[in-house]
Design a protein around this motif. Structure first.
Motif, short mmCIF file in Angstrom:
data_model
loop_
_atom_site.label_atom_id
_atom_site.label_comp_id
_atom_site.label_asym_id
_atom_site.label_seq_id
_atom_site.Cartn_x
_atom_site.Cartn_y
_atom_site.Cartn_z
N UNK A 47 9.52 51.85 3.51
CA UNK A 47 10.83 52.38 3.88
C UNK A 47 11.87 51.26 3.88
N UNK A 48 11.46 50.08 4.33
CA UNK A 48 12.36 48.93 4.35
C UNK A 48 12.76 48.55 2.93
N UNK A 49 11.79 48.57 2.02
CA UNK A 49 12.08 48.27 0.61
C UNK A 49 13.03 49.32 0.04
N UNK A 50 12.82 50.58 0.44
CA UNK A 50 13.69 51.67 -0.03
C UNK A 50 15.13 51.47 0.46
N UNK A 51 15.27 51.05 1.71
CA UNK A 51 16.61 50.81 2.26
C UNK A 51 17.30 49.69 1.49
N UNK A 56 21.30 47.94 -2.54
CA UNK A 56 21.56 47.05 -3.67
C UNK A 56 21.33 45.60 -3.35
N UNK A 57 20.29 45.32 -2.56
CA UNK A 57 19.99 43.94 -2.18
C UNK A 57 18.49 43.74 -2.22
N UNK A 59 14.97 42.51 -0.82
CA UNK A 59 14.39 42.29 0.50
C UNK A 59 14.24 40.81 0.79
N UNK A 60 13.89 40.04 -0.24
CA UNK A 60 13.71 38.60 -0.07
C UNK A 60 15.00 37.94 0.43
N UNK A 61 16.15 38.39 -0.11
CA UNK A 61 17.43 37.82 0.31
C UNK A 61 17.76 38.19 1.76
N UNK A 62 17.40 39.42 2.13
CA UNK A 62 17.64 39.86 3.51
C UNK A 62 16.81 39.02 4.48
N UNK A 63 15.53 38.83 4.14
CA UNK A 63 14.66 38.04 4.99
C UNK A 63 15.15 36.59 5.07
N UNK A 64 15.65 36.07 3.95
CA UNK A 64 16.11 34.70 3.93
C UNK A 64 17.40 34.48 4.70
N UNK A 65 18.17 35.55 4.90
CA UNK A 65 19.46 35.41 5.60
C UNK A 65 19.38 35.79 7.07
N UNK A 66 18.18 36.12 7.57
CA UNK A 66 18.06 36.58 8.96
C UNK A 66 18.63 35.59 9.94
#
Length: 268
Positions: A47-51, A56-57, A59-66
């Motif tokens: 579901x997280x990957x789907x979000x 349009x981002x 997941x790796x970038x989201x995790x890296x910007x936490x």
């Protein structure tokens, strides 16, 4: 950990201008479902990957910007600002370094020699603003973003750079820059709404730039400047209009005022 992930996701959605409703439509679910996921801050990996895909981002970038979101602003000591005010070039070098330019990038953009760049870096190190590394490298010692004191000794330099930029934007409006200037009469409440929207757009631009700087090689980045001024128009200050040249009464009043002033200054 889930909380940090969803905070990073919310920052990403804000930066991209994607609402919960738009995200729900892209995912094929209801808006309440999306709101519940973000409220509970918990979902399965798929579901997280789907979000992320719907936003349009990667997941790796989201995790890296936490833990790399824009933090609170920091200030430069007044005595350092005073020293920088006397050396505009040194200030500009430091501003570019704080904006994630490398020394090599600054050299290319300014046409500096390695010797000049090294000497500038050494001067900044003496002020305690950077730490020199091996070769032509330096680490900024002040946490960014930096909030400069616009009422302090650096004010003339900031006024100069913004005037220079506005002049450049006007002359390059057809291909490289955007310049918008107009005056309108409106209610103060409307003006306040416009001001807030502009601040939101500026925050979005800062966040998008923050993400780009952590995901893009330096040679893929271009420096952009945002200059925004909005307020009740001080017409006499920016568009002065004196009496008409043929206004005899205005000239007479002016002459009377000068005469009266002269009489007051005469000795008794």
């Amino acid at each position: 950990m889930n909380g940090l992930i969803f905070e990073a996701l919310k920052r990403t959605l804000k930066a991209k201008g994607v609402t919960y409703r738009e995200l729900a439509e892209r995912m094929g679910v209801s808006e309440p479902t999306v709101k519940r996921i973000f409220h509970e801050r918990n979902c399965k990996l798929d579901r997280l990957v789907e979000i992320c895909a719907a936003a349009g981002v990667e997941l790796e970038n989201v995790l890296g910007s936490m833990n790399r979101g824009p933090g609170p602003v920091n200030h430069i000591a007044p005595e350092i600002e005073r020293k920088l005010a006397g050396r505009p070039a040194l200030l500009f070098i430091f501003v570019m370094l704080s904006e994630k330019f490398t020394p090599e990038g600054i050299m290319r953009s300014q046409g500096l020699s390695e010797a000049s760049m090294f000497l500038y870096l050494r001067d900044l190190e003496e002020l305690g603003l950077v730490a020199l590394g091996r070769g032509l490298t330096a680490r900024v010692l002040v946490e960014t973003p930096i909030q400069w004191n616009f009422e302090g000794p650096l004010r003339p330099l900031f006024e100069m750079t913004n005037k220079n930029f506005i002049g450049w934007a006007i002359t390059h409006i057809d291909n490289e820059a955007t310049f918008v200037s107009f005056s309108r009469r409106m209610r103060p409440e409307t003006a306040e709404m416009v001001r807030r929207e502009a601040e939101d757009l500026a925050d979005r631009a800062k966040l998008l730039a923050h993400h780009d700087q952590h995901t893009t090689p330096e040679d893929g980045l271009v420096g952009y400047k945002w200059t925004f001024a909005f307020g009740a128009t001080p017409f006499p200050a920016i568009m002065p209009i004196g009496p008409h040249p043929r206004d005899a009464s205005a000239r007479a009043d002016s002459q009377s005022a000068l005469t009266a002033k002269g009489r007051l200054s005469l000795p008794v």
